[in-house]
Design a protein around this motif. Structure first.
Motif: not given
Length: 793
Positions: A762-767, A771-772
């Motif tokens: 979830a954290g990586l997805a949010a980041l 960023l995108f």
């Protein structure tokens, strides 16, 4: 004045098209979801509101103590209704409902055709008075006065007899009862808990003559006298139970549930006959999600408006210099917000119309688009518009209107620093909400996958359950079994009362005569083939005898390990022992524990037996892996050969088990949609915010490029602030998400442990999403010619 404000507001929206487009799109999505949810909530809350006496109608509930806690049943004993109506003055009418074959599908033959009727009920004639059922044909006071009479809903009468007058016609039910049609009533509306397509008089059945206090298979409704005291009536019901059942034999207590609570507050009750069972927690959760997405859209507006404060500051300063008051400016900014929100509502209504069919399909609802044309909806839409305008415009209007002319007109002034912290806080709030939704979806899907892969203790794949309620006589059922055994694709067959995933008879298992409490056990009458059909693991002994002689009163039983653990035996020791389950039985086999109910509850005691006094309503057939359509055709052909006058009704065991988790499946599907929309709306705001921040720092970027900064370096510079905000959002989101989902998992007896990888994903997805979104604007700003950025002040 207002006309002038509207012109200025329209010009501002038209001039700043990107800002306006982002806000309109975000608000439109939020409002569309709110509109759909308004219709859903209105529909759910409207259940049973059509009944004039709804405040006085109550359903009888039965409460039992089981080894895993209290269980509540929506059905009661057949003796309760007539006794209560006779003994309790406050009860005007009491009526029983029994779904055909204790919950099975009825095989109806009418007008020389066979029909499967899933909503066939045996009822007391008093039920017509409790709900004041409106009749099209027949006299309501007399239609069910005689045994062997039946009334049909308008649509069912049309289905059975077409345009022919059904009064006086005979329908044959389960090849057993011949019933005369004495009336036709209006179809129950879609928001009625009671939804009977066919109602036959209960006086036809043997239960009517010999009502029991032990069997609790009858949904019972009472119409109380106006102003009756509910606790007093419940107390009298318990006194009535004491009068008719000795204390040591009382295994349940009674209470009354108001009709207004039946639909939304019964999701955890057992044995309810209702076709549509709502869930107040589902209504609350969906409402919360809709408000959350609308709030995120409002936050976008506040963020983008205050981010543009530098451009609006001079405008405000000049207006104040020319005599505009703070009140005048606040009203002007609110009109601008109201205009934008009004446009969003128009688009939102169109999006809602497009979304309703999808929502109906996912949620199994039947929301009608015509509800959007009602006065109630118009008023609700006006309220939503006012609330959204107030929330969205509150901070920008107050913030922009307080600018001082002396300060904002200074050439060196840079506006916006004092509201930067609030903007950052709102961004953190948006992404914290998005991360919580992502974690929630991941946990729900992990739990569903866990349940899908959980070893149940039996194999539900390639097993078909065929209703045999329309087949009468042992010779016909034996012929049917032999016909199916002759099909090359069939491995095993077994006649059963029920199968895993559906309720069967509930009894009490006792260690001995001194055991007063006992253990609740489900009992299922069947034959020798049950172990092979379900692929149960036999721990000791053997299966039930192949043949049971007529007149043989000895009952053999196969128990699961949970049952013999209670008795205190090992599997080997239990074989041949007598056991008391209502009456005495001989244990012939022990099978390993298996999940015969939903994974929401732990495994309970279970028994297969061969008591010939109870009916077997289903043929379970295990078949080889072949094409589904091919196997259905073969089985239907075999069934019709033996029972040409019965309807062929079947289901697959694995599909029946999947229906036990429909609520979780709906939550996952609707959650994905809400999650995606919430993230999309949050990204819209982030996109716009990044664009304005890049515009604010364009000279800084130009200078850095002149001094040799790379595109990658500038992109990292502009994206860094947003990444920090997302990281802060994760700090807040992780513990909240863990608490919410851990509570949700408490509803399952068999559950996953929330793994740290869920938070990592979830954290990586949010980041990645942040960023995108931001990098697009950052790269665009980094690629701008520095000469162009530095040319003008």
């Amino acid at each position: 004045m207002i006309k002038n404000h509207l012109k200025i507001a329209w010009r501002n929206l038209n001039t700043n098209r990107m800002f306006s487009g982002i806000n309109i799109l975000g608000l439109s999505l939020g409002l569309a979801i709110t509109i759909v949810l308004f219709l859903f909530i209105r529909h759910e809350l409207s259940f049973d509101s059509i009944y004039t006496e709804k405040a006085n109608i109550h359903r009888v509930l039965v409460h039992t103590e089981r080894d895993n806690g209290q269980e509540t049943y929506a059905t009661a004993s057949p003796a309760l209704a007539p006794t209560a109506m006779a003994d309790i003055p406050e009860i005007k009418y009491a009526a029983r409902m029994l779904k055909n074959d204790f919950g099975g599908t009825a095989s109806v033959r009418a007008n020389e055709e066979n029909f499967m009727e899933k909503s066939f009920f045996w009822v007391d004639k008093e039920l017509l008075n409790v709900f004041k059922v409106p009749f099209i044909k027949g006299e309501p006071q007399s239609v069910l006065n005689r045994p062997n009479t039946v009334v049909l809903s308008e649509s069912t009468a049309k289905k059975y007899f077409g345009d022919k007058d059904p009064l006086g016609e005979i329908i044959k039910v389960d090849n057993r009862y011949e019933l005369e049609v004495t009336g036709v009533y209006q179809d129950f509306p879609g928001n009625s808990t009671v939804d009977c397509h066919v109602m036959a008089t209960f006086s036809t059945l043997w239960f009517f003559k010999n009502p029991s206090w032990n069997n609790i298979s009858f949904e019972t409704y009472c119409l109380l006298n106006t102003n009756a005291n509910l606790p007093n009536v419940e107390s009298k019901m318990m006194q009535m139970l004491d009068k008719n059942v000795e204390k040591q034999h009382q295994w349940y207590t009674l209470s009354l549930q108001p009709l207004e609570q039946v639909h939304l507050y019964s999701s955890n009750f057992s044995s309810s006959y209702a076709t549509h069972i709502g869930d107040i927690s589902e209504v609350r959760n969906l409402s919360f999600l809709a408000i959350l997405i609308l709030l995120i859209a409002c936050i976008n507006y506040m963020n983008l408006t205050t981010a543009r404060s530098q451009k609006r500051a001079k405008e405000v300063g000049i207006n104040k210099t020319l005599g505009a008051s703070k009140k005048n400016l606040v009203s002007r900014f609110y009109i601008e917000t109201g205009l934008l929100t009004l446009i969003s509502i128009g688009i939102g209504v169109m999006l809602a119309i497009l979304a309703i069919p999808l929502f109906n399909r996912i949620m199994g609802q039947s929301l009608d688009i015509s509800l959007l044309l009602t006065m109630e909806f118009g008023v609700a839409l006006m309220v939503v518009w006012l609330v959204t305008t107030l929330i969205s415009g509150f901070y920008p209007a107050l913030y922009l209107s307080r600018f001082s002319p002396r300060t904002v007109l200074k050439p060196s002034h840079t506006q916006g620093k004092d509201n930067a912290q609030i903007r950052k806080g709102l961004v953190v709030l948006q992404f914290a909400a998005s991360v919580i939704l992502i974690i929630g979806i991941l946990v729900i899907y992990q739990q569903l996958e866990f349940m899908r892969n959980q070893k149940l203790g039996f194999d539900p794949e390639n097993v078909m359950a065929i209703s045999t309620s329309g087949i009468r006589g042992n010779e016909h059922t034996d012929a049917l079994i032999q016909e199916f055994k002759g099909i090359s694709d069939v491995s095993y067959v077994s006649m059963v009362q029920g199968f895993p995933g559906m309720g069967v008879s509930g009894r009490t298992l006792k260690k001995n005569q001194e055991d007063r409490n006992g253990l609740y056990i489900q009992t299922n009458v069947t034959d020798a083939g049950i172990i092979d059909v379900l692929q149960l693991k036999l721990l000791a002994g053997r299966t039930l005898p192949e043949v049971k002689q007529e007149g043989d009163t000895l009952v053999q039983v196969i128990l699961n390990k949970k049952a013999i653990d209670y008795l205190g035996y090992s599997p080997e020791e239990a074989i041949g022992k007598e056991v008391q389950i209502g009456a005495k039985n001989i244990i012939v086999g022990i099978v390993d524990d298996f999940n015969h109910e939903s994974l929401h509850v732990p495994i309970g005691a279970y028994a297969f037996h061969n008591n010939t006094g109870e009916p077997k309503s289903y043929l379970l057939v295990r078949f080889n892996s072949v094409g589904v359509s091919t196997i259905i055709q073969k089985f239907e052909s075999a069934f019709r050969k033996i029972a040409p006058e019965a309807a062929f009704d079947y289901s697959f065991l694995n599909k029946n088990l999947e229906r036990l988790y429909e609520r979780e499946q709906r939550a996952a599907h609707i959650g994905i949609i809400f999650c995606a929309l919430a993230i999309f709306v949050a990204c819209l705001g982030l996109f716009g915010l990044a664009a304005f921040m890049a515009e604010q720092r364009k000279k800084e970027i130009g200078i850095r490029k002149v001094l040799g900064a790379s595109i990658l370096g500038i992109t990292q510079l502009l994206s860094g602030d947003f990444v920090k905000l997302v990281l802060v959002a994760l700090v807040f989101a992780f513990p909240i998400a863990f608490w919410i989902m851990d509570n949700w998992l408490q509803d399952f007896a068999y559950r996953i442990s929330i793994d740290w990888t869920v938070f990592g994903i979830a954290g990586l997805a949010a980041l990645a999403i942040a960023l995108f979104t931001v990098s697009f604007q950052s790269v665009r700003a980094a690629l701008t010619n520095p000469a162009k950025s530095l040319r003008t002040e």
